[in-house]
Design an enzyme around this catalytic site. Structure first.
Site, PDB file in Angstrom:
ATOM      1  N   GLY A  14     -53.059  19.901  24.492  1.00 16.38           N
ATOM      2  CA  GLY A  14     -52.746  21.021  25.389  1.00 16.38           C
ATOM      3  C   GLY A  14     -54.005  21.705  25.882  1.00 16.38           C
ATOM      4  N   ARG A  85     -47.515   5.282  25.187  1.00 16.19           N
ATOM      5  CA  ARG A  85     -46.128   5.071  25.632  1.00 16.19           C
ATOM      6  C   ARG A  85     -46.102   4.770  27.120  1.00 16.19           C
ATOM      7  NH1 ARG A  85     -42.874   9.997  23.770  1.00 16.19           N
ATOM      8  NH2 ARG A  85     -44.862  10.856  23.108  1.00 16.19           N
ATOM      9  N   ASP A 119     -56.080  18.859  16.332  1.00 12.85           N
ATOM     10  CA  ASP A 119     -56.013  17.888  15.244  1.00 12.85           C
ATOM     11  C   ASP A 119     -55.696  16.463  15.712  1.00 12.85           C
ATOM     12  OD1 ASP A 119     -56.671  19.512  13.200  1.00 12.85           O
ATOM     13  OD2 ASP A 119     -54.734  19.389  12.167  1.00 12.85           O
ATOM     14  N   THR A 141     -57.632  25.185  19.999  1.00 10.40           N
ATOM     15  CA  THR A 141     -56.229  25.604  20.007  1.00 10.40           C
ATOM     16  C   THR A 141     -56.168  27.109  20.210  1.00 10.40           C
ATOM     17  OG1 THR A 141     -54.225  25.991  18.705  1.00 10.40           O
ATOM     18  CG2 THR A 141     -56.224  25.601  17.444  1.00 10.40           C
ATOM     19  N   ASP A 143     -53.863  28.768  19.105  1.00  8.09           N
ATOM     20  CA  ASP A 143     -53.142  29.294  17.926  1.00  8.09           C
ATOM     21  C   ASP A 143     -54.078  29.795  16.831  1.00  8.09           C
ATOM     22  OD1 ASP A 143     -50.978  28.470  19.339  1.00  8.09           O
ATOM     23  OD2 ASP A 143     -50.346  26.894  17.962  1.00  8.09           O
ATOM     24  N   ASP A 145     -55.340  28.292  14.311  1.00  4.13           N
ATOM     25  CA  ASP A 145     -54.833  27.970  12.978  1.00  4.13           C
ATOM     26  C   ASP A 145     -55.574  26.810  12.305  1.00  4.13           C
ATOM     27  OD1 ASP A 145     -53.902  26.015  14.661  1.00  4.13           O
ATOM     28  OD2 ASP A 145     -51.797  26.186  14.097  1.00  4.13           O
ATOM     29  N   ARG A 187     -47.210  27.762  17.109  1.00  2.00           N
ATOM     30  CA  ARG A 187     -46.225  26.764  16.677  1.00  2.00           C
ATOM     31  C   ARG A 187     -46.041  26.794  15.160  1.00  2.00           C
ATOM     32  NH1 ARG A 187     -47.335  21.433  19.590  1.00  2.00           N
ATOM     33  NH2 ARG A 187     -49.376  21.952  18.810  1.00  2.00           N
TER      34      ARG A 187
HETATM   35  O1  F6P Z   1     -50.738  24.413  19.822  1.00  2.00           O
HETATM   36  C1  F6P Z   1     -50.965  25.129  20.970  1.00  2.00           C
HETATM   37  C2  F6P Z   1     -49.684  25.432  21.688  1.00  2.00           C
HETATM   38  O2  F6P Z   1     -50.021  26.281  22.742  1.00  2.00           O
HETATM   39  C3  F6P Z   1     -48.574  26.037  20.812  1.00  2.00           C
HETATM   40  O3  F6P Z   1     -48.741  27.398  20.574  1.00  2.00           O
HETATM   41  C4  F6P Z   1     -47.348  25.687  21.615  1.00  2.00           C
HETATM   42  O4  F6P Z   1     -46.212  25.592  20.818  1.00  2.00           O
HETATM   43  C5  F6P Z   1     -47.691  24.350  22.180  1.00  2.00           C
HETATM   44  O5  F6P Z   1     -49.100  24.269  22.254  1.00  2.00           O
HETATM   45  C6  F6P Z   1     -47.040  24.094  23.519  1.00  2.00           C
HETATM   46  O6  F6P Z   1     -47.340  22.811  23.932  1.00  2.00           O
HETATM   47  P1  F6P Z   1     -46.875  22.192  25.329  1.00  2.00           P
HETATM   48  O7  F6P Z   1     -47.796  22.705  26.383  1.00  2.00           O
HETATM   49  O8  F6P Z   1     -46.971  20.741  25.149  1.00  2.00           O
HETATM   50  O9  F6P Z   1     -45.476  22.681  25.571  1.00  2.00           O
END
Ligand code: F6P
Length: 363
Positions: A14, A85, A119, A141, A143, A145, A187
């Site tokens: 992401g 994929r 990760d 990230t 997050d 975390d 998440r």
């Molecule tokens: O891990 C980073 C994050 O922004 C999370 O907080 C969130 O759940 C996820 O990515 C969303 O991912 P996507 O953009 O694939 O929906």
């Protein structure tokens, strides 16, 4: 030691505010300090499966990108070259492109690759390194975390967005005497909900690390009401575990948990029915990931980008840059990945929040 002449750089998973600042820091350092050539790999590792997508990055290419959100290289979280994929006329198949990636990296003349990602992306980097492509990592990230680093870039920008939203919600919540839920990202961990909740003056914070009940949340809302506070703001992390009775109730009513429904809405419905009060839910979603990085994130990203190239120059392959105690350090990618940094329910920050009356919804 073989001379390093050309390096690649890619962003996977992401996106996150600050990616472009990392790219800029790395490209400038590579060219100005070490005289390396840099190749920008497009869309995660796709640019090594299809190398015609990749192109050299010159100083001009990174000019003006410091404040820009997203990534100029593009990214994907569906591009694992070891298990790619492919959808051909509705038929999905999985293919291992790792051999092509190594072959194409050699053909491009890459002596090393900077992998910017979370990760999953770092794990792919390690697997490519095992097949002969030297890598260094930059963690990413919003997050925040990852236990390997005190902070990840993007987090500060995300809490600015979330705090601003909570600030704005205050006036409308107060005017209408409503319960307002602000659902933020996170998440697996509640860092954004906790930081933005404290910074925005939320009254209740719900995070994955602290189990809560609707009864406890509603009883706190009633107490506030008794003391004349007719509105309540809840900062809620998307990763909370929905209490079992809410899940069961949802299944009873809809047959299953409706696809795409946010946890904020599930919790909001439960609070409305238990408290009899009006509830509104705001899901911030990707607004927290888009847009310009904060000054703090621009600086951290620049430090990470510069350090990643220094790491290559020192042949510190299989390592990742990290911020520890305010200093940039290098850590083993293999040690760093898979170790989550969770909010400590008894930690100083949670205790600070409790001291100023913030409730976490526990029994
Ligand atoms: O891990 C980073 C994050 O922004 C999370 O907080 C969130 O759940 C996820 O990515 C969303 O991912 P996507 O953009 O694939 O929906």
């Amino acid at each position: 030691m073989a001379e390093i002449r050309k390096i690649g750089i890619c962003t996977g998973g992401g996106d996150c505010p600050g990616l472009n600042a990392v790219i800029r820091g790395a490209v400038k350092t590579a060219i100005l300090k070490y005289r390396y050539e840099v190749i920008g790999i497009r869309d995660g590792f796709d640019g090594l499966i299809w190398p015609e997508k990749s192109r050299p990055l010159l100083l001009n290419d990174v000019s003006g990108i410091l404040p820009r959100g997203g990534t100029i290289l593009g990214t994907t979280n569906r591009g694992n070259p070891f298990a790619y994929r492919i959808n051909h006329e509705g038929q999905e198949s999985v293919r291992d492109f790792s051999g092509e990636v190594i072959k194409n990296a050699k053909a491009l003349g890459l002596d090393a690759l900077i992998v910017i990602g979370g990760d999953g992306t770092q794990k792919i980097g390690l697997d490519l390194a095992a097949k002969g492509l030297p890598v260094v990592g930059v963690p990413k990230t919003i997050d925040n975390d990852l236990s390997a680093t005190d902070v990840t870039f993007g987090f500060d920008s995300a809490i600015h967005v979330a705090t601003d939203a909570i600030d704005r919600i205050h006036t409308t919540a107060e005017s209408h005497h409503r319960i307002m839920i602000v659902e933020v990202m996170g998440r697996d961990a509640g860092w954004i909900a906790l930081h933005a909740g404290i910074a925005g003056g939320a009254h209740i914070i719900l995070v994955p690390e602290i189990p809560f009940s609707i009864e406890s949340v509603c009883s706190y809302i009633s107490q506030r009401s008794i003391f004349g506070k007719k509105y309540t703001i809840i900062s809620l992390a998307e990763g909370i575990t929905v209490p079992e009775e809410i899940r069961q109730d949802c299944i009873r009513r809809y047959g299953s948990i409706p696809k795409g429904i946010s946890v904020g809405n599930l919790i909001g419905e439960a609070i409305a029915s238990e408290s009899g009060k009006e509830v509104r839910v705001t899901v911030l979603g990707h607004t927290q990931r888009g847009g310009s990085p904060s000054p703090y994130d621009r600086i951290l990203s620049t430090r990470f980008g510069v350090a990643a190239v220094d790491l290559i120059a020192q042949r510190g392959f299989l390592k990742m840059v990290a911020l520890r105690g305010g200093r940039i350090e290098f850590v083993d990618i293999a040690e760093a990945i898979g170790k989550m940094k969770a909010v400590d329910p008894k930690g100083e920050l949670v205790n600070t929040a409790r001291s100023v009356g913030i409730h976490f919804g526990e029994e």
